[in-house]
Design a protein around this motif. Structure first.
Motif, short mmCIF file in Angstrom:
data_model
loop_
_atom_site.label_atom_id
_atom_site.label_comp_id
_atom_site.label_asym_id
_atom_site.label_seq_id
_atom_site.Cartn_x
_atom_site.Cartn_y
_atom_site.Cartn_z
N HIS A 43 0.81 -1.22 0.00
CA HIS A 43 0.00 0.00 0.00
C HIS A 43 0.84 1.26 0.00
O HIS A 43 0.29 2.36 -0.13
CB HIS A 43 -0.94 0.01 1.20
N GLY A 44 2.14 1.17 0.19
CA GLY A 44 3.01 2.34 0.22
C GLY A 44 4.03 2.25 1.34
O GLY A 44 4.46 1.16 1.72
N ARG A 45 4.39 3.41 1.89
CA ARG A 45 5.39 3.49 2.96
C ARG A 45 4.80 4.21 4.16
O ARG A 45 3.98 5.11 4.01
CB ARG A 45 6.60 4.31 2.50
N PHE A 46 5.26 3.84 5.37
CA PHE A 46 4.86 4.57 6.56
C PHE A 46 5.93 4.46 7.64
O PHE A 46 6.72 3.54 7.65
CB PHE A 46 3.49 4.12 7.08
N GLN A 47 5.92 5.46 8.51
CA GLN A 47 6.81 5.50 9.67
C GLN A 47 5.96 5.80 10.89
O GLN A 47 5.22 6.78 10.91
CB GLN A 47 7.86 6.61 9.51
N VAL A 48 6.05 4.94 11.90
CA VAL A 48 5.36 5.17 13.17
C VAL A 48 6.29 5.98 14.05
O VAL A 48 7.49 5.71 14.14
CB VAL A 48 4.99 3.83 13.86
N LEU A 49 5.72 6.99 14.72
CA LEU A 49 6.46 7.82 15.67
C LEU A 49 5.65 7.96 16.95
O LEU A 49 4.46 7.63 16.98
CB LEU A 49 6.74 9.21 15.08
N ASP A 51 4.85 10.87 20.03
CA ASP A 51 5.05 12.25 20.49
C ASP A 51 5.55 12.26 21.94
O ASP A 51 5.60 11.21 22.58
CB ASP A 51 3.78 13.08 20.30
N PRO A 52 5.96 13.42 22.46
CA PRO A 52 6.50 13.47 23.83
C PRO A 52 5.54 12.98 24.91
O PRO A 52 5.98 12.58 25.98
CB PRO A 52 6.84 14.95 24.03
N GLU A 53 4.23 12.96 24.64
CA GLU A 53 3.26 12.47 25.62
C GLU A 53 2.98 10.97 25.46
O GLU A 53 2.18 10.40 26.19
CB GLU A 53 1.96 13.26 25.52
N GLY A 54 3.62 10.33 24.47
CA GLY A 54 3.45 8.90 24.28
C GLY A 54 2.42 8.49 23.25
O GLY A 54 2.21 7.30 23.03
N ASN A 55 1.76 9.44 22.60
CA ASN A 55 0.79 9.12 21.55
C ASN A 55 1.52 8.73 20.27
O ASN A 55 2.45 9.41 19.85
CB ASN A 55 -0.12 10.32 21.25
N GLU A 56 1.09 7.64 19.64
CA GLU A 56 1.69 7.22 18.39
C GLU A 56 0.97 7.88 17.22
O GLU A 56 -0.22 8.14 17.27
CB GLU A 56 1.63 5.71 18.24
N PHE A 57 1.75 8.16 16.17
CA PHE A 57 1.19 8.69 14.92
C PHE A 57 2.06 8.18 13.78
O PHE A 57 3.17 7.70 14.00
CB PHE A 57 1.12 10.23 14.92
N CYS A 58 1.52 8.25 12.57
CA CYS A 58 2.24 7.74 11.41
C CYS A 58 2.29 8.80 10.31
O CYS A 58 1.31 9.51 10.08
CB CYS A 58 1.53 6.54 10.79
N PHE A 59 3.41 8.85 9.63
CA PHE A 59 3.50 9.55 8.35
C PHE A 59 3.37 8.47 7.29
O PHE A 59 4.05 7.44 7.37
CB PHE A 59 4.83 10.30 8.19
N VAL A 60 2.48 8.67 6.35
CA VAL A 60 2.22 7.68 5.31
C VAL A 60 2.35 8.30 3.93
O VAL A 60 2.09 9.49 3.74
CB VAL A 60 0.81 7.05 5.46
N ALA A 61 2.80 7.50 2.99
CA ALA A 61 2.83 7.88 1.58
C ALA A 61 2.27 6.68 0.81
O ALA A 61 2.88 5.62 0.78
CB ALA A 61 4.24 8.21 1.12
N GLY A 62 1.08 6.85 0.26
CA GLY A 62 0.42 5.76 -0.44
C GLY A 62 1.06 5.44 -1.77
O GLY A 62 1.80 6.24 -2.34
N ASP A 63 0.75 4.27 -2.27
CA ASP A 63 1.21 3.83 -3.57
C ASP A 63 0.29 4.47 -4.62
O ASP A 63 -0.89 4.14 -4.69
CB ASP A 63 1.17 2.30 -3.65
N ASP A 64 0.83 5.38 -5.40
CA ASP A 64 0.02 6.09 -6.41
C ASP A 64 -0.21 5.28 -7.67
O ASP A 64 -0.91 5.72 -8.56
CB ASP A 64 0.68 7.41 -6.79
N GLY A 65 0.40 4.10 -7.74
CA GLY A 65 0.30 3.33 -8.98
C GLY A 65 -0.75 2.34 -8.98
O GLY A 65 -1.61 1.85 -8.70
#
Length: 65
Positions: A43-49, A51-65
């Motif tokens: 489906h593409g690429r993602f990075q889980v991170l 934040d300083p309070e412990g909440n997880e979030f992701c940066f995602v880049a979908g597969d455009d093809g």
């Protein structure tokens, strides 16, 4: 089966990023921590991170093809 967590997230965002690596680098510069490596799948690429309070979030880049 859901992934086991030590603490329940209060918030989780998936944020669309054209460049996952650059977005993650900037978030780390601002105080976030990477959770594992960048993942690339059908489906593409993602990075889980976390934040300083412990909440997880992701940066995602979908597969455009």
């Amino acid at each position: 089966m859901p992934e086991g967590k030590a603490v329940k997230n209060r918030l989780h965002l998936d944020l669309d990023a054209g460049d996952v690596d650059a977005a993650a680098d900037e978030a780390v510069r601002l105080g976030a921590q990477r959770v594992g490596a960048v993942v690339t799948d059908d489906h593409g690429r993602f990075q889980v991170l976390r934040d300083p309070e412990g909440n997880e979030f992701c940066f995602v880049a979908g597969d455009d093809g």
